[in-house]
Design a protein around this motif. Structure first.
Motif, PDB file in Angstrom:
ATOM      1  N   ARG A  64       0.811  -1.224   0.000  1.00 52.27           N
ATOM      2  CA  ARG A  64       0.000   0.000   0.000  1.00 52.27           C
ATOM      3  C   ARG A  64       0.838   1.265   0.000  1.00 52.27           C
ATOM      4  O   ARG A  64       0.305   2.348  -0.244  1.00 52.27           O
ATOM      5  CB  ARG A  64      -0.967  -0.006   1.195  1.00 52.27           C
ATOM      6  N   ASN A  96       1.273   2.828  -3.863  1.00 52.87           N
ATOM      7  CA  ASN A  96       0.385   3.808  -4.507  1.00 52.87           C
ATOM      8  C   ASN A  96      -0.151   4.803  -3.468  1.00 52.87           C
ATOM      9  O   ASN A  96      -1.171   5.423  -3.658  1.00 52.87           O
ATOM     10  CB  ASN A  96      -0.756   3.138  -5.275  1.00 52.87           C
ATOM     11  N   MET A 149      -1.594   4.429  -0.682  1.00 54.74           N
ATOM     12  CA  MET A 149      -2.894   4.144  -0.093  1.00 54.74           C
ATOM     13  C   MET A 149      -2.844   4.361   1.414  1.00 54.74           C
ATOM     14  O   MET A 149      -3.870   4.584   2.046  1.00 54.74           O
ATOM     15  CB  MET A 149      -3.271   2.695  -0.420  1.00 54.74           C
ATOM     16  N   LEU A 176      -4.313   7.418   3.569  1.00 55.67           N
ATOM     17  CA  LEU A 176      -5.681   7.556   4.062  1.00 55.67           C
ATOM     18  C   LEU A 176      -5.779   7.263   5.544  1.00 55.67           C
ATOM     19  O   LEU A 176      -6.770   7.566   6.184  1.00 55.67           O
ATOM     20  CB  LEU A 176      -6.604   6.581   3.326  1.00 55.67           C
ATOM     21  N   ILE A 177      -4.737   6.617   6.085  1.00 56.61           N
ATOM     22  CA  ILE A 177      -4.821   6.221   7.486  1.00 56.61           C
ATOM     23  C   ILE A 177      -4.163   7.283   8.350  1.00 56.61           C
ATOM     24  O   ILE A 177      -3.055   7.749   8.050  1.00 56.61           O
ATOM     25  CB  ILE A 177      -4.156   4.843   7.680  1.00 56.61           C
ATOM     26  N   VAL A 195      -3.327  11.602  -7.040  1.00 56.99           N
ATOM     27  CA  VAL A 195      -4.443  11.136  -7.857  1.00 56.99           C
ATOM     28  C   VAL A 195      -3.930  10.522  -9.166  1.00 56.99           C
ATOM     29  O   VAL A 195      -4.302   9.409  -9.536  1.00 56.99           O
ATOM     30  CB  VAL A 195      -5.413  12.301  -8.123  1.00 56.99           C
ATOM     31  N   LEU A 214      -0.897   9.521  -9.687  1.00 56.76           N
ATOM     32  CA  LEU A 214      -0.063   8.360  -9.333  1.00 56.76           C
ATOM     33  C   LEU A 214      -0.915   7.100  -9.285  1.00 56.76           C
ATOM     34  O   LEU A 214      -0.536   6.050  -9.805  1.00 56.76           O
ATOM     35  CB  LEU A 214       0.605   8.599  -7.969  1.00 56.76           C
ATOM     36  N   ARG A 215      -2.085   7.221  -8.668  1.00 58.34           N
ATOM     37  CA  ARG A 215      -2.931   6.037  -8.516  1.00 58.34           C
ATOM     38  C   ARG A 215      -3.538   5.590  -9.840  1.00 58.34           C
ATOM     39  O   ARG A 215      -3.952   4.451  -9.981  1.00 58.34           O
ATOM     40  CB  ARG A 215      -4.027   6.304  -7.480  1.00 58.34           C
ATOM     41  N   MET A 249      -4.800  -0.867  -8.157  1.00 54.82           N
ATOM     42  CA  MET A 249      -4.760  -1.787  -7.027  1.00 54.82           C
ATOM     43  C   MET A 249      -5.978  -2.706  -7.010  1.00 54.82           C
ATOM     44  O   MET A 249      -7.105  -2.271  -7.231  1.00 54.82           O
ATOM     45  CB  MET A 249      -4.701  -0.998  -5.729  1.00 54.82           C
TER      46      MET A 249
END
Lengths: 297, 363, 252
Positions: free
Chosen positions: C49, C52, C54, C57-58, C82, C84-85, C90
């Motif tokens: 994670r 990308n 991710m 978000l945490i 944005v 990048l993802r 995923m």
């Protein structure tokens, strides 16, 4: 005393409390239905009051309540939904701002409804309305007095927390995986909210709206001096007109009328209409909410 | 199939590639704008609370100002005694001192704010008196009656629901009792006025049909769903391990409920009662319809009473914009607001912290 | 050096004060399948994670070190996450199609990129579904809810949905762990097909799967990268005792 006897007695007392509450609820329903049903017919729903409000129907009160709640919903729902989005999607739980907003929402939920009435009078009518008259009408009195717009806005403030709480609850039931799926596809935060979160919260938004409408239809104190009228021979034609409302009608007819006894059938039937209205709206909302909560599990 | 894919690929996928470069932050207007709007709107809730503070207090404030400028206050008072008693309009300008000489002298002695703590509430008269004492007492009396009725009934019912009821019964009881929250207060008021007043009068045989007792019970009905729901939540929130440990030691459900669950849930139940008080305290329509509305000082629960909120509800519509009576009603509103605000803050911060600490210390 | 699509240098990640990844460095080759294996909680998914972003978000996550994709550090201040993802897609452990039709699921990516022309969307949807080898199964029910499909089909819909954005790298987080053997087989076949065009990184707890599908394998243990090598080397002649123990089933 024997332990088992004690257990039975205590369980009995608590059980009786439940029964007492249910008995009261059933009594209110029964009395209203028995008293109101005989007079509830199409004429009653579709006619204006007649003969100094001792005869006739409650048509203008139904229309007035409907109009007021619609304007209220139009004002409250967008603000409520956006605030809920902020609380659920943007604010971090620990931030002071989020905590303050939450506290403000809770405060709005517990402020007595009569205070909203005072605020509506002081702010919407006395401040905004008066200034609008000064600027737009050259001081001529139009907006600086009670009307359906200010009453609806006042009620919108009162029902705002209802919308916020329902919508936030619905947004939070949307699984994190859905947001991650969207973001992993390169969607921006706003695209994710608009295309994934909001469509998934439609039933929550609907629940909040219905609950707000139900609450707004039943409240009287906020509109006592912001727009409700005793009697009107016409339906409101513009936002600056006053309006009749079911709840206010009940209050007036049962306490202020010159001959309360003569209009008893009207009072009961009006109460029955209001109760049926709020009741059915609540039933729909509760069902919707139940479905949302089931989805969350 | 492969050819098909190649064909489709050349047609379908030639644009996306060049778009994707991530080494420079892209400004996306809609995202930026949405975030700004959402944040701004979210602040509205705070703004509304502040505005309520400001505007309710603003309209109450002139009372205190009059004290300092006695001359002005006197003049205003003279006007108002006319307006209130006779025409109901403050636009009648009276500066005729000769006629009102006696009145004026009396009025000077009776500044509106100095009558606030007196024992008479007589806002509409030649010599208006704004003694809030009977209103306070009336509100207190009704709140007490409502609370003495609603709190035990709701708490016991909540105990039954969370401790004794079978799951299926529980699924029925909860929504049914919560239905009561959906009854408009004007409907409860109407029920109290039409049914409860008569029934209670037949039982107790008191003189005035509408009184603090009828009003109190009716307002208790409005508070029941609040106290019940929050108490039930508080009881359910007590960790299962507590209950299981107690039952495992051979305690009965009743003993577990009263010696284990109830003590652990006390802060939550307090919060529930506090919010219930707020609801009763601010209730207007039921008070207007069922309490009789006479502002008198009496300790008898079966006498007619006038509550603070009912006073606003009953008199604001008749009052003149900006006159002393108007300001006093707003002052009452400010007091109500401060009180419910404080109750909410108490429930929110004090009791919530107590709940958190309680469970943490027992972990 | 330049055939490495992804280069990771000294990457560490903490949740609050808990260290979840410790100084990971690795290079991941282009258009190959790289598998991450290791016991659960070893940090392999967390590491995936980070590729990308991710983990952004945490709350409460601190990341140090660098991750280069096409020689650009994706933890640089200026990076557009944005986009990048869009480049690094995923697939999740639990298939997560939107509660929309199959068609709308696949068209989601193109639509957020501003493609609204019906014929273009049709083409992309068909192409992506064919690429994900599920076109024949769903072509007659494109407008049924994606949630009405079986678990394996849903996962391939999610793959097709990712392909529709036209990524270069696809991260797969235990994509078959919730599926039956037949569906798993289909996903593995698909991975084999896709590596011709995409760089694929797959996290798996299933060692046979890693052995079957991947070209390279990295073994993680307790937040450390123990070793990484060609898959056949890892499975036949691992360099570290820990790796050997894990592969031979002695723990985890």
């Amino acid at each position: 005393m024997n332990r088992n006897v004690k257990d039975t007695i205590v369980e009995g007392i608590t059980g009786v409390s439940v029964l007492l509450i249910i008995f009261i609820i059933v009594s209110i329903l029964a009395v209203t239905i028995v008293g109101g049903w005989p007079n509830l017919n199409w004429t009653f729903l579709s006619e204006f009051p007649k003969d100094g409000m001792t005869k006739g129907g409650i048509f203008p009160a139904i229309v007035g309540t409907a109009m007021m709640t619609i304007i209220m919903a139009v004002a409250a729902v967008p603000f409520g939904v956006i605030t809920a989005i902020y609380l659920a999607e943007y604010a971090s739980e620990k931030s002071v701002i989020a905590k303050t907003i939450r506290f403000a929402v809770k405060t709005l939920a517990v402020v007595p409804s009569i205070i909203f009435g005072l605020f509506g009078l002081g702010f919407f009518i006395g401040f905004i309305g008066k200034n609008m008259d000064g600027l737009l009408n050259g001081g001529e009195l139009k907006w600086g007095q009670p009307n359906i717009l200010w009453a609806s806005f006042t009620m919108a403030l009162l029902t705002l927390p209802v919308v916020i709480v329902s919508v936030e609850e619905a947004i939070r039931t949307i699984p994190r995986e859905m947001r991650e799926a969207s973001l992993a596809l390169g969607a921006t935060k706003w695209q994710t909210i608009r295309r994934v979160v909001l469509p998934g919260s439609v039933s929550g938004i609907l629940t909040g709206t219905i609950l707000a409408v139900s609450r707004g239809a039943g409240e009287v104190a906020p509109i006592l001096f912001t727009g409700a009228a005793y009697f009107l021979s016409d339906l409101p034609r513009s936002l600056s007109d006053q309006f009749m409302s079911l709840g206010y009608h009940i209050y007036i007819m049962s306490t202020q009328s010159s001959n309360v006894d003569a209009t008893l059938p009207i009072q009961f039937a009006t109460t029955l209409v209001l109760l049926l209205l709020t009741f059915s709206l609540n039933a729909v909302a509760v069902t919707l909410r139940y479905r949302i909560r089931k989805r969350a599990k | 199939m492969i050819k098909d894919l190649v064909r489709l690929k050349s047609k379908g996928q030639n644009t996306a590639k060049e778009i994707v470069s991530f080494n420079n932050k892209k400004f996306r207007f809609s995202d930026w704008f949405a975030e700004k709007v959402i944040k701004a709107v979210a602040f509205l809730s705070i703004a509304i609370v502040i505005l309520i503070f400001i505007f309710v207090f603003r309209e109450a404030f002139p009372i205190f100002k009059m004290d300092k400028k006695e001359a002005v206050s006197t003049e205003l008072l003279v006007q108002e005694s006319y307006g209130g008693a006779e025409t109901g309009s403050a636009s009648v300008k009276t500066t005729d001192n000769q006629v009102d000489n006696s009145n004026k002298i009396q009025a000077t002695d009776e500044k509106p704010s100095s009558t606030l703590l007196s024992k008479t509430w007589m806002p509409v008269s030649d010599n208006p008196r704004y003694g809030m004492w009977p209103l306070f007492l009336g509100t207190l009396k009704v709140t007490l009656i409502a609370l003495l009725f609603a709190a035990p009934v709701s708490i016991l019912a909540a105990i039954y629901t969370s401790m004794f009821a079978k799951p299926r019964i529980r699924e029925i009881i909860k929504p049914v009792i919560e239905l009561l929250a959906g009854f408009p207060s004007v409907v409860i008021g109407f029920f109290a006025l039409m049914v409860m007043a008569t029934v209670f009068q037949n039982i107790f045989g008191y003189a005035s049909r509408l009184n603090g007792f009828v009003g109190g019970i009716a307002m208790g009905l409005a508070a029941i769903p609040i106290i019940y729901t929050l108490t039930e939540d508080a009881l359910t929130a007590v960790p299962r391990t507590f209950t299981e440990a107690s039952l495992g030691l051979g305690a009965s459900r009743r003993q577990t409920a009263f010696y284990v669950v109830l003590p652990a849930a006390v802060p939550g139940i307090f919060a529930a009662v506090v919010l219930g008080i707020g609801r009763i305290f601010g209730e207007t329509m039921i008070a207007l319809m069922a309490t009789g509305n006479a502002a008198m000082i009496s300790m008898n629960p079966f006498d007619s009473v006038r509550t603070l909120s009912a006073t606003i509800g009953a008199e604001m519509a008749e009052v003149v914009f900006g006159d002393t009576h108007y300001n006093v009603l707003f002052l009452i509103g400010s007091l109500l607001f401060i009180f419910t605000f404080a109750l909410n803050a108490l429930a929110e911060f004090y009791f919530k912290n107590m709940i958190i600490r309680r469970y943490q210390s027992k972990k | 050096m330049n055939d490495f699509k992804v280069k990771v240098k000294d990457l560490s990640l903490r949740y609050g004060t808990n260290s979840a990844l410790k100084n990971i460095s690795m290079d991941i080759p282009e258009k190959k399948v790289t598998a991450f294996i290791g016991p659960s909680g070893c940090g392999k998914s967390t590491f995936l994670r980070t590729l990308n972003r991710m983990n952004d978000l945490i709350d409460n996550v601190t990341i140090d070190g660098e991750v280069y994709i096409d020689n650009i550090n994706i933890y640089d201040k200026n990076i557009d996450v944005v986009n990048l993802r869009k480049k690094v897609g995923m697939i999740f452990q639990k298939s997560n199609p939107f509660a929309k039709s199959v068609y709308d699921n696949i068209a989601f990516g193109p639509r957020i990129n501003g493609i609204s022309q019906k014929s273009r969307l049709d083409e992309i949807v068909e192409f992506s579904l064919k690429q994900a080898a599920i076109w024949d199964e769903v072509k007659d029910r494109l407008f049924n809810s994606a949630l009405s499909l079986s678990g394996g089909q849903q996962q391939r819909i999610c793959i097709a949905r990712t392909l529709a954005v036209n990524p270069e790298i696809i991260l797969m987080d235990e994509p078959a762990s919730a599926l039956d053997p037949i569906s798993t087989g289909k996903i593995e076949e698909l991975i084999h097909e896709l590596k011709k065009q995409y760089t694929i990184i797959i996290v798996t707890h299933n060692m046979q799967q890693a052995a079957r599908t991947s070209d390279f394998t990295a073994f993680f243990y307790m937040g450390d990268l123990v070793e990484m090598n060609r898959t056949e080397v890892i499975f036949s002649n691992p360099g570290k005792k820990q790796t050997e123990d894990y592969i031979s089933g002695r723990f985890g």
